[in-house]
Scaffold this motif. Structure first.
Motif, PDB file in Angstrom:
ATOM      1  N   SER A 135       0.790  -1.061  -0.117  1.00  0.00           N
ATOM      2  CA  SER A 135      -0.014   0.017   0.015  1.00  0.00           C
ATOM      3  C   SER A 135       0.857   1.164   0.067  1.00  0.00           C
ATOM      4  N   LYS A 136       2.247   1.046   0.257  1.00  0.00           N
ATOM      5  CA  LYS A 136       3.119   2.263   0.446  1.00  0.00           C
ATOM      6  C   LYS A 136       4.178   2.222  -0.524  1.00  0.00           C
ATOM      7  N   TYR A 137       4.459   1.099  -1.102  1.00  0.00           N
ATOM      8  CA  TYR A 137       5.944   0.919  -1.978  1.00  0.00           C
ATOM      9  C   TYR A 137       5.321   0.004  -3.271  1.00  0.00           C
ATOM     10  N   THR A 138       6.233   0.174  -4.079  1.00  0.00           N
ATOM     11  CA  THR A 138       6.368  -0.966  -5.172  1.00  0.00           C
ATOM     12  C   THR A 138       7.205  -1.988  -4.801  1.00  0.00           C
ATOM     13  N   LEU A 139       6.898  -3.430  -4.782  1.00  0.00           N
ATOM     14  CA  LEU A 139       7.420  -4.364  -4.439  1.00  0.00           C
ATOM     15  C   LEU A 139       7.849  -5.270  -5.501  1.00  0.00           C
ATOM     16  N   HIS A 140       9.030  -6.160  -5.063  1.00  0.00           N
ATOM     17  CA  HIS A 140       9.448  -7.077  -6.121  1.00  0.00           C
ATOM     18  C   HIS A 140      10.277  -7.853  -5.528  1.00  0.00           C
ATOM     19  N   LEU A 141      10.701  -9.108  -6.202  1.00  0.00           N
ATOM     20  CA  LEU A 141      11.393 -10.393  -5.728  1.00  0.00           C
ATOM     21  C   LEU A 141      12.522 -10.433  -6.521  1.00  0.00           C
ATOM     22  N   ILE A 142      13.781 -10.569  -5.768  1.00  0.00           N
ATOM     23  CA  ILE A 142      15.016 -11.067  -6.487  1.00  0.00           C
ATOM     24  C   ILE A 142      15.457 -12.493  -5.801  1.00  0.00           C
ATOM     25  N   SER A 143      15.448 -13.488  -6.377  1.00  0.00           N
ATOM     26  CA  SER A 143      15.666 -14.777  -6.007  1.00  0.00           C
ATOM     27  C   SER A 143      16.704 -15.470  -6.477  1.00  0.00           C
ATOM     28  N   ASN A 144      17.615 -16.212  -6.002  1.00  0.00           N
ATOM     29  CA  ASN A 144      18.511 -16.944  -6.422  1.00  0.00           C
ATOM     30  C   ASN A 144      18.007 -18.333  -6.667  1.00  0.00           C
ATOM     31  N   GLY A 145      16.819 -18.610  -6.448  1.00  0.00           N
ATOM     32  CA  GLY A 145      16.145 -19.811  -6.644  1.00  0.00           C
ATOM     33  C   GLY A 145      15.947 -20.335  -8.086  1.00  0.00           C
ATOM     34  N   PHE A 146      15.482 -21.488  -8.418  1.00  0.00           N
ATOM     35  CA  PHE A 146      15.458 -22.090  -9.777  1.00  0.00           C
ATOM     36  C   PHE A 146      14.150 -21.626 -10.086  1.00  0.00           C
ATOM     37  N   LYS A 147      13.756 -21.362 -11.495  1.00  0.00           N
ATOM     38  CA  LYS A 147      12.648 -20.700 -12.237  1.00  0.00           C
ATOM     39  C   LYS A 147      11.578 -21.545 -11.676  1.00  0.00           C
ATOM     40  N   GLU A 148      11.354 -22.794 -12.050  1.00  0.00           N
ATOM     41  CA  GLU A 148      10.243 -23.953 -11.750  1.00  0.00           C
ATOM     42  C   GLU A 148       9.906 -23.930 -10.660  1.00  0.00           C
ATOM     43  N   ALA A 149      10.766 -23.976  -9.535  1.00  0.00           N
ATOM     44  CA  ALA A 149      10.492 -24.197  -8.048  1.00  0.00           C
ATOM     45  C   ALA A 149       9.641 -22.855  -7.516  1.00  0.00           C
ATOM     46  N   SER A 150      10.613 -21.499  -7.950  1.00  0.00           N
ATOM     47  CA  SER A 150      10.051 -20.330  -7.602  1.00  0.00           C
ATOM     48  C   SER A 150       8.623 -20.241  -8.005  1.00  0.00           C
TER      49      SER A 150
END
Length: 245
Positions: A135-150
Motif C-alpha cells: 500500500s506504500k511501496y512497489t514491491l519486487h522479488l529477486i531470488s537466486n532460486g530456480f525458475k520452476e520451483a520459484s
C-alpha cells in the motif's frame, strides 16, 4: 513508534523516502527450512530410509540442511552450478550417514524437487506485512532460486499478487551478490538506487550484495544470529518492517 525507529536507522536529516522494496524469497518470505523438513519427513517414510541405514528422519534432515546450506552458498558465488548442487546435496547426505553408494535412492532428488515447492509455509505475518508494504511501496522479488520451483512457491502461497516484478537469477543468468543482477532488477523495475532497498536473509547474497552495489539493505535475521557491525539494519521478523518502513 515507527518514526523513532526510522530516526535510529537514518540520521534525522537523512531519512530516506523509498519507492521500491526488493525482497528475497527463500528463507525470507517462503520458509525454506520448514517446508523442506515437511517434505523430507514424507520422503523418509515413502522411501523407507530406515531400511538402508538412515537412523531417523530428524538426523537425515539435520545432515541434509547443513549440506544444502553450504552448497547454496557455493551456488550464490558461482562456485558450483544448479546441476552440481542438485546432484550433490542428497548424495553427500546419504554417504555421510553411511549409506553405500550402490543403494542410494536414485529418484530422491527428483521427488524432493517435485514435492517441496508445493509446500506453503511462509514466515509469520508474511501476507499481513506484504499487504501493508504494498500500500506504500512497489514491491519486487529477486531470488537466486530456480525458475520452476520459484514459480510454484509463489503461486501456491498466493504471494505473487504483491509483487510487480519477479527477477529469478536462473532466468537472468546472474546470481546475487553480483552487482549486475541488482542493476538488472532496477532497470526492469524502473527504479533507482537511492529510492530502493533490499531485504533478505543472506548476508553475502542479499545484504552485502545490495550494499556493495550502493543500495540500502535490511538483514532478515529470524534466528537472531550475530549481526556484523557493518550491517546497518536488521529485523528478526517480517512484522517489524511495518514499523520501520
Amino acid at each position: 513508534m515507527a518514526e523513532d525507529k526510522s530516526e535510529i536507522e537514518h540520521p534525522k536529516s537523512e531519512i530516506k523516502k523509498y519507492k521500491h522494496i526488493f525482497f528475497d524469497l527463500d528463507h525470507t518470505i517462503w520458509d525454506f527450512d520448514k517446508n523442506a523438513e515437511e517434505t523430507l519427513h514424507e520422503l523418509y517414510e515413502i522411501n523407507r530410509l530406515h531400511e538402508i541405514g538412515v537412523p531417523a528422519a530428524t538426523v537425515f534432515i539435520e545432515t541434509y540442511t547443513r549440506n544444502n546450506h553450504q552448497l547454496w552458498a557455493e551456488y550464490h558465488t558461482g562456485k558450483i552450478t544448479k546441476t552440481e548442487l542438485r546432484e550433490t546435496r542428497f548424495k553427500r547426505t546419504f554417504i555421510e550417514l553411511g549409506v553405500h553408494p550402490d543403494i542410494l535412492p536414485v529418484a530422491f532428488e527428483d521427488d524432493y524437487v517435485k514435492l517441496c515447492p508445493t509446500k506453503t509455509n511462509l514466515f509469520p505475518h508474511a501476507h499481513e506485512t506484504l499487504e501493508y508494504l504494498q500500500s506504500k511501496y512497489t514491491l519486487h522479488l529477486i531470488s537466486n532460486g530456480f525458475k520452476e520451483a520459484s514459480t510454484l512457491k509463489i503461486g501456491n502461497t498466493n504471494i505473487g499478487k504483491y509483487f510487480d516484478k519477479v527477477i529469478i537469477s536462473e532466468v537472468v543468468g546472474i546470481n546475487k551478490p553480483d552487482k549486475a543482477i541488482f542493476e538488472h532488477a532496477l532497470t526492469v523495475a524502473g527504479a533507482q538506487k537511492h529510492e530502493s532497498i533490499m531485504i533478505g536473509d543472506s548476508l553475502e547474497a542479499d545484504v552485502y550484495g545490495a550494499l556493495n552495489f550502493g543500495m540500502d539493505a535490511i538483514y532478515f535475521n529470524p534466528f537472531n544470529a550475530p549481526k556484523p557491525d557493518d550491517v546497518p539494519m536488521q529485523v528478526n521478523g517480517l512484522r517489524e518492517l511495518m514499523g520501520i518502513l
